[in-house]
Write an enzyme that holds these catalytic residues in place. Sequence first.
Site, mmCIF file in Angstrom:
data_model
loop_
_atom_site.group_PDB
_atom_site.id
_atom_site.type_symbol
_atom_site.label_atom_id
_atom_site.label_comp_id
_atom_site.label_asym_id
_atom_site.label_seq_id
_atom_site.Cartn_x
_atom_site.Cartn_y
_atom_site.Cartn_z
ATOM 1 C CG ASP A 52 13.584 10.871 58.862
ATOM 2 O OD1 ASP A 52 13.922 12.138 59.289
ATOM 3 O OD2 ASP A 52 12.717 10.765 57.994
ATOM 4 C CE1 TYR A 109 17.017 9.714 51.161
ATOM 5 C CE2 TYR A 109 16.629 11.085 49.576
ATOM 6 C CZ TYR A 109 16.853 10.899 50.852
ATOM 7 O OH TYR A 109 17.389 11.802 51.451
#
Length: 241
Positions: A52, A109
């Site tokens: 994103d 992540y």
Amino acid sequence: MPNYVLLLSYVGTRFHGWQIQPNLRTVQGVLKQSLEKIFGENIKITGCCRTDAGVHAKEYVANFYTIKSLDTERLLKAVNSLLPEDIGVKRIWIQEGFNARYSVKGKVYIYRILNSHSRDAFLEPFVWRLPHKLNFSDMERASELFLGKKDFSAFTKRDDEDKNTIIELEEISLSKAEDLIEIRLRARSFLRYMVRRIVGSLVQLGMGKINMESIEAYLSRKRHCPYTAKAKGLTLEKVLL
């Protein structure tokens, strides 16, 4: 036609994500422009995932095919000389049959929270700074609810709910060093907004605004998680090849 594989990194602050979008600065778009200057042909780049706007990548893998062939070391020097400072290519190699989207074995992540009123200028672009004191122990206990194969449809964008939302989260662990909290997550694949909404729900729990039953309700699809952590705190830390 050689298939080039790139290991790169980028600071997402000034990018509108990975994927090319009209009239917006994206990582894929900037990388494509640089490679096309070098090869003089249209380049189609495949990335290992979408990130994103504002999300960073310490490791990101992409691949592309070309008609022309260049030595990988020469290509590494050439592409880094053209790229802006917020993108860097670490390594390039040729690997036939490799597809960045389908060949990677997993992704890691890390979400970083600076739980303090203090501001560190070197950390600020890469953390969500929260002055409200968080209950780390409660967050750590609640994180165990996400482990294993679950339906994460409540933690993704509503438009994506018709896709396969069953994900096996292989690891989620929290660590704390002074005021810096790191949340590490590993899986073969992730849904859009999934990590940021898991973190968002843990933060709400850490502030005492929701409880374990709320998270269980999200995971049982009784409610949609409305909490999305800021993009700046999220980094794609590692791609497992």
